[in-house]
Design a protein around this motif. Structure first.
Motif, PDB file in Angstrom:
ATOM      1  N   PHE A  66      42.314  41.406 -85.555  1.00 19.15           N
ATOM      2  CA  PHE A  66      40.993  42.006 -85.340  1.00 19.15           C
ATOM      3  C   PHE A  66      41.118  43.474 -84.938  1.00 19.15           C
ATOM      4  CE2 PHE A  66      39.118  37.710 -85.138  1.00 19.15           C
ATOM      5  CZ  PHE A  66      37.914  37.945 -85.784  1.00 19.15           C
ATOM      6  N   SER A  67      42.080  43.781 -84.073  1.00 23.93           N
ATOM      7  CA  SER A  67      42.219  45.162 -83.595  1.00 23.93           C
ATOM      8  C   SER A  67      42.616  46.115 -84.714  1.00 23.93           C
ATOM      9  CB  SER A  67      43.245  45.237 -82.460  1.00 23.93           C
ATOM     10  OG  SER A  67      44.567  45.105 -82.928  1.00 23.93           O
ATOM     11  N   PHE A  68      43.288  45.606 -85.752  1.00 18.98           N
ATOM     12  CA  PHE A  68      43.708  46.443 -86.872  1.00 18.98           C
ATOM     13  C   PHE A  68      42.515  47.057 -87.609  1.00 18.98           C
ATOM     14  CE2 PHE A  68      48.241  44.754 -87.965  1.00 18.98           C
ATOM     15  CZ  PHE A  68      48.721  45.390 -86.832  1.00 18.98           C
ATOM     16  N   ALA A  69      41.325  46.485 -87.411  1.00 17.74           N
ATOM     17  CA  ALA A  69      40.131  47.041 -88.060  1.00 17.74           C
ATOM     18  C   ALA A  69      39.815  48.442 -87.556  1.00 17.74           C
ATOM     19  CB  ALA A  69      38.932  46.122 -87.815  1.00 17.74           C
ATOM     20  N   ILE A  70      40.245  48.765 -86.344  1.00 16.44           N
ATOM     21  CA  ILE A  70      39.896  50.060 -85.742  1.00 16.44           C
ATOM     22  C   ILE A  70      40.596  51.216 -86.445  1.00 16.44           C
ATOM     23  CG2 ILE A  70      40.010  51.412 -83.599  1.00 16.44           C
ATOM     24  CD1 ILE A  70      39.951  48.710 -82.075  1.00 16.44           C
ATOM     25  N   THR A  71      41.875  51.039 -86.801  1.00 19.89           N
ATOM     26  CA  THR A  71      42.688  52.133 -87.330  1.00 19.89           C
ATOM     27  C   THR A  71      42.131  52.761 -88.606  1.00 19.89           C
ATOM     28  OG1 THR A  71      44.671  51.233 -86.291  1.00 19.89           O
ATOM     29  CG2 THR A  71      44.998  52.803 -88.085  1.00 19.89           C
ATOM     30  N   PRO A  72      41.850  51.979 -89.682  1.00 21.66           N
ATOM     31  CA  PRO A  72      41.351  52.625 -90.901  1.00 21.66           C
ATOM     32  C   PRO A  72      39.998  53.314 -90.716  1.00 21.66           C
ATOM     33  CG  PRO A  72      41.189  50.238 -91.083  1.00 21.66           C
ATOM     34  CD  PRO A  72      42.008  50.527 -89.864  1.00 21.66           C
ATOM     35  N   LEU A  73      39.146  52.762 -89.845  1.00 22.39           N
ATOM     36  CA  LEU A  73      37.832  53.380 -89.618  1.00 22.39           C
ATOM     37  C   LEU A  73      37.974  54.712 -88.875  1.00 22.39           C
ATOM     38  CD1 LEU A  73      35.816  50.179 -88.623  1.00 22.39           C
ATOM     39  CD2 LEU A  73      35.701  51.425 -90.788  1.00 22.39           C
ATOM     40  N   ILE A  74      38.863  54.745 -87.886  1.00 29.71           N
ATOM     41  CA  ILE A  74      39.126  55.995 -87.165  1.00 29.71           C
ATOM     42  C   ILE A  74      39.778  57.006 -88.098  1.00 29.71           C
ATOM     43  CG2 ILE A  74      40.493  57.061 -85.318  1.00 29.71           C
ATOM     44  CD1 ILE A  74      38.191  55.516 -84.176  1.00 29.71           C
ATOM     45  N   ALA A  75      40.743  56.555 -88.917  1.00 33.48           N
ATOM     46  CA  ALA A  75      41.444  57.450 -89.841  1.00 33.48           C
ATOM     47  C   ALA A  75      40.484  58.053 -90.866  1.00 33.48           C
ATOM     48  CB  ALA A  75      42.567  56.696 -90.553  1.00 33.48           C
ATOM     49  N   GLU A  76      39.550  57.240 -91.382  1.00 31.31           N
ATOM     50  CA  GLU A  76      38.574  57.752 -92.343  1.00 31.31           C
ATOM     51  C   GLU A  76      37.655  58.774 -91.684  1.00 31.31           C
ATOM     52  OE1 GLU A  76      34.950  56.292 -95.307  1.00 31.31           O
ATOM     53  OE2 GLU A  76      35.950  54.829 -94.018  1.00 31.31           O
ATOM     54  N   ALA A  77      37.170  58.464 -90.472  1.00 29.92           N
ATOM     55  CA  ALA A  77      36.300  59.399 -89.753  1.00 29.92           C
ATOM     56  C   ALA A  77      37.042  60.689 -89.432  1.00 29.92           C
ATOM     57  CB  ALA A  77      35.794  58.745 -88.460  1.00 29.92           C
ATOM     58  N   ASP A  78      38.330  60.572 -89.087  1.00 30.40           N
ATOM     59  CA  ASP A  78      39.141  61.752 -88.801  1.00 30.40           C
ATOM     60  C   ASP A  78      39.330  62.596 -90.055  1.00 30.40           C
ATOM     61  OD1 ASP A  78      40.819  63.416 -87.155  1.00 30.40           O
ATOM     62  OD2 ASP A  78      42.577  62.483 -88.093  1.00 30.40           O
ATOM     63  N   GLY A  79      39.580  61.931 -91.192  1.00 29.15           N
ATOM     64  CA  GLY A  79      39.735  62.652 -92.459  1.00 29.15           C
ATOM     65  C   GLY A  79      38.470  63.387 -92.861  1.00 29.15           C
ATOM     66  N   ALA A  80      37.314  62.782 -92.534  1.00 31.31           N
ATOM     67  CA  ALA A  80      36.018  63.405 -92.841  1.00 31.31           C
ATOM     68  C   ALA A  80      35.564  64.359 -91.744  1.00 31.31           C
ATOM     69  CB  ALA A  80      34.963  62.321 -93.055  1.00 31.31           C
ATOM     70  N   ASN A  81      36.381  64.474 -90.668  1.00 32.49           N
ATOM     71  CA  ASN A  81      36.069  65.345 -89.515  1.00 32.49           C
ATOM     72  C   ASN A  81      34.744  64.944 -88.863  1.00 32.49           C
ATOM     73  OD1 ASN A  81      36.862  67.385 -87.754  1.00 32.49           O
ATOM     74  ND2 ASN A  81      35.671  68.945 -88.833  1.00 32.49           N
ATOM     75  N   ASP A  82      34.483  63.639 -88.814  1.00 32.54           N
ATOM     76  CA  ASP A  82      33.247  63.112 -88.229  1.00 32.54           C
ATOM     77  C   ASP A  82      33.586  62.469 -86.870  1.00 32.54           C
ATOM     78  OD1 ASP A  82      30.868  61.840 -87.562  1.00 32.54           O
ATOM     79  OD2 ASP A  82      30.457  61.176 -89.606  1.00 32.54           O
ATOM     80  N   ILE A  83      33.569  63.285 -85.818  1.00 37.62           N
ATOM     81  CA  ILE A  83      33.955  62.818 -84.489  1.00 37.62           C
ATOM     82  C   ILE A  83      32.969  61.787 -83.951  1.00 37.62           C
ATOM     83  CG2 ILE A  83      34.258  63.523 -82.077  1.00 37.62           C
ATOM     84  CD1 ILE A  83      35.457  66.116 -83.094  1.00 37.62           C
ATOM     85  N   GLU A  84      31.693  61.987 -84.225  1.00 38.86           N
ATOM     86  CA  GLU A  84      30.666  61.075 -83.726  1.00 38.86           C
ATOM     87  C   GLU A  84      30.882  59.660 -84.247  1.00 38.86           C
ATOM     88  OE1 GLU A  84      27.783  59.955 -81.298  1.00 38.86           O
ATOM     89  OE2 GLU A  84      28.423  62.049 -81.446  1.00 38.86           O
ATOM     90  N   LYS A  85      31.172  59.554 -85.537  1.00 38.71           N
ATOM     91  CA  LYS A  85      31.429  58.233 -86.122  1.00 38.71           C
ATOM     92  C   LYS A  85      32.717  57.638 -85.552  1.00 38.71           C
ATOM     93  CE  LYS A  85      30.520  57.475 -90.492  1.00 38.71           C
ATOM     94  NZ  LYS A  85      30.607  57.449 -91.984  1.00 38.71           N
ATOM     95  N   GLY A  86      33.748  58.474 -85.407  1.00 35.83           N
ATOM     96  CA  GLY A  86      35.011  58.006 -84.838  1.00 35.83           C
ATOM     97  C   GLY A  86      34.833  57.492 -83.422  1.00 35.83           C
ATOM     98  N   ARG A  87      34.036  58.208 -82.626  1.00 36.91           N
ATOM     99  CA  ARG A  87      33.778  57.785 -81.249  1.00 36.91           C
ATOM    100  C   ARG A  87      33.063  56.441 -81.214  1.00 36.91           C
ATOM    101  NH1 ARG A  87      30.712  61.961 -77.482  1.00 36.91           N
ATOM    102  NH2 ARG A  87      29.137  61.707 -79.107  1.00 36.91           N
ATOM    103  N   SER A  88      32.123  56.249 -82.107  1.00 37.53           N
ATOM    104  CA  SER A  88      31.374  54.990 -82.164  1.00 37.53           C
ATOM    105  C   SER A  88      32.302  53.825 -82.494  1.00 37.53           C
ATOM    106  CB  SER A  88      30.259  55.087 -83.206  1.00 37.53           C
ATOM    107  OG  SER A  88      29.576  53.850 -83.320  1.00 37.53           O
ATOM    108  N   PHE A  89      33.171  54.003 -83.487  1.00 34.82           N
ATOM    109  CA  PHE A  89      34.105  52.943 -83.850  1.00 34.82           C
ATOM    110  C   PHE A  89      35.071  52.648 -82.699  1.00 34.82           C
ATOM    111  CE2 PHE A  89      33.399  54.282 -88.453  1.00 34.82           C
ATOM    112  CZ  PHE A  89      32.604  53.182 -88.740  1.00 34.82           C
ATOM    113  N   PHE A  90      35.529  53.690 -82.023  1.00 37.21           N
ATOM    114  CA  PHE A  90      36.465  53.537 -80.906  1.00 37.21           C
ATOM    115  C   PHE A  90      35.829  52.729 -79.775  1.00 37.21           C
ATOM    116  CE2 PHE A  90      37.881  55.858 -76.888  1.00 37.21           C
ATOM    117  CZ  PHE A  90      38.964  55.027 -76.670  1.00 37.21           C
TER     118      PHE A  90
END
Length: 453
Positions: A66-90
């Motif tokens: 289950f925790s592995f779901a966090i990594t690709p979502l954070i990585a995608e948000a980081d690649g798109a430079n979308d900190i707000e989305k990354g923070r929400s997923f985190f």
């Protein structure tokens, strides 16, 4: 495309993967240290730890999945430079992992009585019960740690979790020594001491990683709690990625657990040989796990940037890297097959059986390494449902029946069990590669057509 277009990525891949590899190897080595220390108490305590950990490990694999779901979502948000989305997923990921830890703890407590109905010696089960209670509770801090770890991994900052894991492993060994044997002012708690050592190390690991990440300026924004309350759609996104990933891990852990039970039906020596070969191959597998995490991170970054040609090139570079590394291990297993078992035991029959299994293990190094890295790349694409089906078919429709029928004493015995594992892992690697090739080429094609429309 020239080979150099892929090999030039090896250095960056290894820079990201190395801390993950070290952290994973640390877990394996501290498990070895635990077994050695508990083994001094006798065969029954060692068997109790093995029995208890087999139950805990199944729950652990689900939680980590289950925790592995966090990594690709954070990585995608980081690649798109979308900190707000990354923070929400985190932040949603922390809540999810905390709840998972509590639920897994309660689930293990509920499942404990089943051990009395699995034909295990009553003395061993009785010793395992208090051990399981404490180690099960330690899953709560461990799952929260996983949320912070997967967050750091998603931002390509894998070294901090490595620091936390290595230091926590040293804490674990120290408290195991003090509490198992009753050294200095500490009481002699034997198995319960080993479990308390595990709990202390996992609490330490969580607070250590939390402190490091929170104190770093580059992570500060993520620790500011979002103004919006927790949202159902974000949890659904995490569930949609996490649940299939948990099943993937469960299917793979399940077939290796089944191999232990099948080997046990052949007798003590075949079971011991099976354990030697499994332990050796698990150490080399941790190298592949590190590269698999790298594949998830780098593919997720490129997906966020919408650069699908680079995504495919970088993913293939991770496949080639793990293939070359596992090929070296495979050659080592073949050349050292008669020497490596001597590390564990001096029983001539066990050494002979283990040396035969290491030949098969040498081959499945390649399949096992490739399948876990390709799974990592597909996770970076956030493609998890079809890979879950592939894992189930590979391990339980193809691999397990072969292990079961060829693993009988009148057939090939231990060798037959491992040929089934080889077949399942090879089928998984081939089908997952076909899946990745299809999806990546489809993305490139759509990206090429889209601007013309």
């Amino acid at each position: 495309m020239q080979l150099s277009n892929y090999t030039k990525e090896f250095k960056k891949n290894l820079n990201i993967a190395f801390p993950v590899m070290m952290g994973q190897l640390g877990h394996v080595l501290v498990g070895l240290a635990d077994n050695i220390m508990v083994g001094q108490l006798g065969a029954a305590p060692l068997a109790a730890v093995s029995l208890g950990n087999s139950l805990v490990f199944i729950a652990l694999s689900i939680g980590i999945g289950f925790s592995f779901a966090i990594t690709p979502l954070i990585a995608e948000a980081d690649g798109a430079n979308d900190i707000e989305k990354g923070r929400s997923f985190f932040q949603h990921g922390i809540v999810m992992c905390c709840l998972n830890g509590i639920l897994l703890f309660l689930l293990l407590l509920a499942c404990k009585p089943l051990l009395y109905h699995l034909g295990q010696p009553e003395e061993v089960v009785n010793l395992a019960m208090p051990y399981i209670d404490i180690v099960a509770f330690s899953l709560i801090p461990l799952m929260i740690f996983q949320a912070f770890k997967q967050f750091g991994d998603g931002l390509s900052q894998t070294k901090y979790a490595m620091y936390a894991t290595i230091i926590a492993n040293l804490v674990n060994v120290l408290f195991n020594y003090l509490l198992i044997y009753g050294v200095w002012i500490f009481p002699r708690l034997e198995l319960e001491g080993a479990a308390i050592g595990t709990l202390i190390s996992r609490v330490f690991m969580l607070f250590f990683l939390f402190y490091i990440l929170k104190s770093k300026k580059k992570f500060a924004t993520y620790f500011v709690w979002a103004k919006k309350s927790l949202q159902k759609k974000v949890f659904k996104r995490l569930w949609d990625l996490g649940f299939p990933t948990a099943l993937q891990m469960l299917f793979e852990v399940g077939i290796f657990t089944a191999s232990i039970f099948l080997a046990g039906t052949l007798g003590t020596n075949p079971q011991a040989a099976n354990q030697v070969a499994l332990n050796l191959s698990s150490m080399t597998f941790m190298i592949a796990v590190g590269i698999g995490v790298t594949a998830t991170i780098r593919v997720g970054n490129q997906k966020g940037m919408g650069n699908f040609k680079e995504l495919r090139r970088i993913a293939i570079s991770t496949f080639l890297l793990v293939f070359f590394i596992e090929a070296i291990f495979a050659i080592g297993f073949i050349l050292l097959k008669d020497l490596l078992p001597l590390i564990y035991i001096d029983n001539a029959e066990v050494i002979f059986l283990a040396s035969q299994l290491l030949i098969v293990a040498a081959l499945f190094q390649l399949s096992d390494g490739l399948q876990v890295v390709i799974l990592g790349a597909l996770r970076g694409l956030q493609d998890v449902r079809m890979p879950t089906m592939i894992c189930f078919i590979s391990y339980w429709i193809i691999g397990f029946p072969i292990s079961y029928y060829l693993g009988k004493a009148e057939a090939l015995g231990s060798m037959g069990i491992w040929l089934g594992l080889l077949a399942g892992l090879s089928a998984s690697a081939i089908m997952l590669y076909i899946r990745f090739t299809y999806l990546s080429k489809k993305m490139i094609q759509h990206a090429t057509i889209a601007p013309k429309m």
